[in-house]
Design a protein around this motif. Structure first.
Motif, short mmCIF file in Angstrom:
data_model
loop_
_atom_site.label_atom_id
_atom_site.label_comp_id
_atom_site.label_asym_id
_atom_site.label_seq_id
_atom_site.Cartn_x
_atom_site.Cartn_y
_atom_site.Cartn_z
N UNK A 170 0.83 -1.23 0.00
CA UNK A 170 0.00 0.00 0.00
C UNK A 170 0.86 1.27 0.00
N UNK A 171 2.18 1.13 -0.08
CA UNK A 171 3.07 2.26 0.19
C UNK A 171 3.21 3.30 -0.91
N UNK A 172 2.64 2.99 -2.12
CA UNK A 172 2.72 3.93 -3.23
C UNK A 172 4.17 4.10 -3.70
N UNK A 173 4.39 4.96 -4.64
CA UNK A 173 5.69 5.27 -5.24
C UNK A 173 6.29 4.07 -6.00
N UNK A 174 6.60 2.95 -5.32
CA UNK A 174 7.17 1.77 -5.99
C UNK A 174 6.09 0.75 -6.36
N UNK A 180 -9.76 -11.15 4.25
CA UNK A 180 -8.91 -10.48 5.23
C UNK A 180 -7.72 -9.89 4.49
N UNK A 181 -7.36 -8.67 4.81
CA UNK A 181 -6.21 -8.03 4.17
C UNK A 181 -5.22 -7.58 5.24
N UNK A 182 -3.95 -7.84 4.98
CA UNK A 182 -2.87 -7.31 5.82
C UNK A 182 -2.01 -6.41 4.92
N UNK A 183 -1.94 -5.11 5.22
CA UNK A 183 -1.12 -4.22 4.38
C UNK A 183 0.37 -4.42 4.63
N UNK A 184 1.15 -4.17 3.58
CA UNK A 184 2.61 -4.31 3.68
C UNK A 184 3.28 -3.27 2.80
N UNK A 185 4.61 -3.25 2.85
CA UNK A 185 5.40 -2.38 1.97
C UNK A 185 5.04 -0.90 2.14
N UNK A 186 4.96 -0.47 3.39
CA UNK A 186 4.68 0.95 3.68
C UNK A 186 5.42 1.32 4.96
N UNK A 187 5.71 2.62 5.08
CA UNK A 187 6.30 3.20 6.30
C UNK A 187 7.69 2.67 6.67
N UNK A 188 8.33 1.96 5.74
CA UNK A 188 9.70 1.52 5.99
C UNK A 188 10.67 2.69 5.75
N UNK A 189 10.36 3.47 4.71
CA UNK A 189 11.15 4.65 4.36
C UNK A 189 10.18 5.83 4.20
N UNK A 190 10.75 7.05 4.20
CA UNK A 190 9.91 8.24 4.03
C UNK A 190 9.05 8.18 2.76
N UNK A 191 9.64 7.69 1.69
CA UNK A 191 8.97 7.77 0.38
C UNK A 191 7.75 6.85 0.30
N UNK A 192 7.63 5.90 1.19
CA UNK A 192 6.44 5.02 1.19
C UNK A 192 5.63 5.18 2.49
N UNK A 193 5.69 6.38 3.05
CA UNK A 193 4.88 6.64 4.24
C UNK A 193 3.43 6.89 3.85
N UNK A 194 2.51 6.18 4.47
CA UNK A 194 1.07 6.36 4.21
C UNK A 194 0.32 6.29 5.54
N UNK A 195 -0.93 6.71 5.50
CA UNK A 195 -1.81 6.63 6.67
C UNK A 195 -2.50 5.27 6.65
N UNK A 196 -1.95 4.32 7.37
CA UNK A 196 -2.45 2.94 7.30
C UNK A 196 -3.83 2.81 7.93
#
Ligand code: NI
Ligand code: MN
Length: 222
Positions: free
Chosen positions: A158-162, A180-196
């Motif tokens: 869900x992190x966008x950009x990539x 059921x959904x588990x979000x991943x690939x977000x908030x690891x770096x600034x560029x993929x920061x989202x409001x989960x």
């Protein structure tokens, strides 16, 4: 009872009784990893593509556990040349293993290896059907995958950009028909920061699924 453990970013483990399966192992250099690669013991390592945030620890973990690596042909071959046991598959292929079944799905993304393809996996793990989308854009064949598989848990970037961002991931959840959904690939770096939490609210309202936000080290009983 099968357990799904989140190790941060796109790294997950599936465990039941004595069997462990790790998907996209990135511990070394992952700022949010709750454990180290050397803490992991498993029988199977699945790798969606060869970007460092998915594949860094694949060979080391497979070697330490004598685990079988399952990936697309190019990446499985490359890992096999590093001295690990590897089973090559490719897009559209399914195969049974002693825990259940793997289907390799397309992903719209780079492979990180010459001639390769990015992929995702549907893993039937002792009867629990989990879809790890890998890194991917939204694409409409997720509807087809929703028809082909009865997905219980979808692990979606869900992190966008990539990859797809939160709004596209809501559509993906709807098309997949995942319970059921588990979000991943977000908030690891600034560029993929989202409001989960905003993603969770929107997906639960518009896609009819349950969303569980896991912190690294968190787990879900399947
Ligand atoms: Ni990637
Ligand atoms: Mn990635």
């Amino acid at each position: 009872m099968a357990r799904l453990v989140y190790y941060g970013h796109a790294t997950f483990g599936l465990y039941q009784d004595g069997t462990g399966l790790v998907i996209d192992p990135w511990f070394t250099g992952n700022p949010r990893a709750p454990v180290r690669a050397r803490d992991i013991r498993c029988q199977y390592v699945l790798v969606t593509h060869n970007h460092a945030d998915h594949a860094t620890d694949a060979a080391a973990i497979a070697r330490a556990s004598d685990a079988l690596v399952i990936s697309t042909f190019e990446l499985a071959t490359a890992l096999g040349e590093q001295g690990v046991r590897a089973h090559p598959m490719h897009l559209g292929g399914q195969r049974r293993f002693d825990f259940g079944r793997v289907r390799v799905t397309p992903a719209y993304h780079g492979s990180g290896i010459a001639g390769g393809h990015a992929a995702g996996f549907v893993v039937d793990f002792f009867g629990k059907v989990v879809y790890h989308a890998g890194d991917t854009a939204l694409f409409s064949d997720l509807k087809l995958l929703g028809e082909l598989e009865r997905i219980q848990v979808a692990l979606l970037p869900i992190g966008d950009n990539f990859t797809m961002g939160p709004d596209d991931a809501v559509l993906a959840a709807r098309w997949l028909g995942a319970a059921h959904v588990v979000p991943m690939h977000y908030n690891t770096f600034d560029v993929i920061e989202v409001d989960v939490e905003a993603f969770k609210r929107k997906a639960e309202a518009e896609a009819g699924c349950r969303v569980t936000v896991l912190e690294p080290g968190g787990e879900l009983e399947l």
